[in-house]
Design an enzyme around this catalytic site. Structure first.
Site, short mmCIF file in Angstrom:
data_model
loop_
_atom_site.label_atom_id
_atom_site.label_comp_id
_atom_site.label_asym_id
_atom_site.label_seq_id
_atom_site.Cartn_x
_atom_site.Cartn_y
_atom_site.Cartn_z
N GLY A 11 13.67 -6.04 17.98
CA GLY A 11 13.70 -4.89 17.01
C GLY A 11 13.37 -3.47 17.37
N GLY A 16 9.17 -1.05 16.17
CA GLY A 16 9.20 -1.62 17.59
C GLY A 16 9.40 -0.69 18.32
CG ASP A 36 18.14 -3.83 17.74
OD1 ASP A 36 16.97 -3.45 17.04
OD2 ASP A 36 19.15 -4.06 17.23
CD GLU A 161 4.04 -0.96 10.43
OE1 GLU A 161 3.48 0.00 10.45
OE2 GLU A 161 4.70 -1.26 9.41
CE LYS A 220 2.74 -2.93 6.75
NZ LYS A 220 2.42 -1.51 7.13
CG ASN A 224 1.99 -0.81 2.86
OD1 ASN A 224 1.54 0.21 3.50
ND2 ASN A 224 3.43 -1.33 3.74
NE ARG A 260 -18.67 7.24 -7.47
CZ ARG A 260 -18.89 7.13 -8.79
NH1 ARG A 260 -19.55 6.17 -9.38
NH2 ARG A 260 -18.62 8.39 -9.52
CG PHE A 272 5.61 5.37 -3.71
CD1 PHE A 272 6.78 4.18 -3.36
CD2 PHE A 272 4.82 5.35 -4.62
CE1 PHE A 272 6.48 3.18 -4.39
CE2 PHE A 272 5.01 3.96 -5.68
CZ PHE A 272 5.68 3.09 -5.14
CB CYS A 276 6.19 0.20 3.95
SG CYS A 276 6.85 -0.16 5.70
#
EC number: 1.1.1.22
Length: 494
Positions: A11, A16, A36, A161, A220, A224, A260, A272, A276
């Site tokens: 990839g 990658g 790839d 990642e 992970k 996110n 905090r 957003f 991801c």
């Protein structure tokens, strides 16, 4: 201890390519090969024009390409020679069947697993780099076990990642942490130690965290989800600020000084985007539903719902301010990437805003300094975004921001490119129709509001009332929900 001398990464995308380029630069004695199936992409990695834009990436690649960093389409050969194989392929949200619109599609992960076991002998470490659902490593291991052969020993690790596009090289060279998950067995811990040794070339040992495989995979998704949650939280407050006269930037600064809470990811915006956040939150929602945790699923679904609401609300505000109609009006869209310092447009809020305005008949003139014309047209021509010849009739790609704004009723900032702070707005105002509107979806012009109002602009920004002359329309347009994952709905011809 087993020493990793050759790495193969399957990839050559946004994860990658940069990840393995940094590994090659930091570990000159390790041979790194990125493979790839996309020959054009590999050719680009081997050229002066890399397939992705990322600050500092070109310098890293040029420092080690041809020495210990290679880009190739010879996937099987690279797998056979490698001591460690990273799986860094796309895991898109399913668009069909069970889990459609939420679950991760693991067909590329499965294809990699089958190809790895087919081309492997002896001992090899296989590491998930792609964001995957919890227990995906178990699925990979089952494929390995079902296709085992004499003397074959494949160990599966999770090493997600945490880089952010736009700061990927900085994040890779100075990470907050490196997370490695593996089995508690002696064989699993042997593989964990070998991968730790690679990162220890430049990452302090105290920043390398080791867990079991499932904790690593879930961490992970959770990371996110928490980041997306903070953005949706401050965006929800931005709506309240606009209704009350408060300023969301001042509110964010006030709450962000609380140790905090902290001040990161408290920047209100049009919403957003990227590959991801939405995908991973929806994956988490689906996981919770599958595990019979409906209350938890509904909690995280609200993060996505708020993001959708923020986009619709911003588009509705544009239409309301332009006297409740944008039909045949020229509107300049400045920025099409999902964030600055990247050419990535996946799930970009610009796509959604453009879609809503096209549905109202607006004529869009779009400019982005790093996104090619072909990519913009491709994104807006998606069956779920536009219909028939809508893009060819309503969309023009401009060569510079001044061209985009010439004769426009409004300019809409959808990406926080630094260059938009430096534009000659007096020149822009002279060429626009009056009243001339600025809709700042990223609050990049906060320091210029007084100056812009003196010039004559009507300013609308996220989370703040600026222009007192705004005409509120009682019958505000209601924009329907939309997702790039939804199947296209054809409207009946009249």
């Amino acid at each position: 201890m087993f020493e990793i001398k050759k790495i193969c990464c399957i990839g050559a995308g946004y994860v990658g390519g940069p990840t393995c380029s940094v590994i090659a630069q930091m570990c000159p004695k390790i041979q790194v090969t990125v493979v790839d199936v996309n020959e054009a992409r590999i050719n680009a990695w081997n050229s002066d024009t890399l397939p992705i834009y990322e600050p500092g990436l070109k310098e890293v690649v040029e420092s080690c390409r041809g020495r210990n960093l290679f880009f190739s389409t010879s996937i099987d050969d690279a797998i056979r020679e490698a001591d460690l194989v990273f799986i860094s392929v796309n895991t898109p949200t399913k668009t069909y069947g069970m889990g459609k619109g939420r679950a991760a599609d693991l067909k590329y992960i499965e294809a990699c697993a089958r190809r790895i076991v087919q081309n492997s002998n002896g001992y090899k470490i296989v590491t998930e780099k792609s964001t995957v659902p919890v227990r995906a490593a178990e699925s990979i291991r089952r494929i390995f076990d079902a296709n085992t052969k004499p003397n074959l020993d494949l160990q599966v690790l999770s090493n997600p990642e945490f880089l952010a596009e736009g700061t990927a090289i900085k994040d890779l060279k100075n990470p907050d942490r490196v997370l490695i998950g593996g089995d508690d067995s002696p064989e699993g811990q042997k593989a964990v130690r070998a991968l730790c040794a690679v990162y220890e070339h430049w990452v302090p040992k105290e920043k390398i965290l080791t867990t079991n495989t499932w904790s690593s995979e879930l961490s992970k998704l959770a990371a996110n989800a928490f980041l997306a949650q903070r953005i949706s939280s401050i965006n929800s407050i931005s709506a309240l600020c606009e209704a009350t006269g408060a300023d969301v930037e001042e509110v964010a600064r006030a709450i962000g000084t609380d140790q905090r809470i902290g001040n990161k990811f408290l920047k209100a915006s049009v919403g957003f985007g990227g590959s991801c956040f939405q995908k991973d939150v929806l994956n988490l929602v689906y996981l919770c539903e599958a595990l019979n945790l409906p209350e938890v699923a509904r909690y995280w679904q609200q993060v996505i719902d708020m993001n959708d609401y923020q986009r619709r609300r911003f588009a509705s505000r544009i239409i309301d301010s332009l006297f409740n109609t944008v039909t045949d009006k020229k509107i300049a869209i400045l920025g099409f990437a999902f964030k600055k310092d990247t050419g990535d447009t996946r799930e970009s809020s610009s796509i959604y805003i453009s879609k809503y305005l096209m549905d109202e008949g607006a004529k869009l003139h779009i400019y982005d300094p790093k996104v090619p014309k072909e990519q913009i047209i491709l994104d807006l021509s998606h069956p779920g975004v536009s219909e028939d010849n809508q893009v060819s009739r309503l969309v023009t790609i401009s060569q510079d921001p001044y061209e985009a704004c010439d004769g426009a009723h409004a300019l809409v900032i959808c990406t926080e490119w630094d260059m938009f702070k430096e534009l000659d707005y007096e020149r822009i105002h002279k060429k626009m129709l009056k009243p001339a509107f600025i809709f700042d979806g990223r609050r990049v012009l906060d320091d210029l509001h007084n100056e812009l109002q003196v010039i004559g602009f009507q300013i609308e920004t996220i989370g703040k009332k600026v222009s007192a002359k705004r005409i509120p329309f009682a019958s505000s347009c209601e924009i329907p929900k939309f997702s790039l994952q939804d199947p296209p709905v054809k409207k009946p011809r009249v």
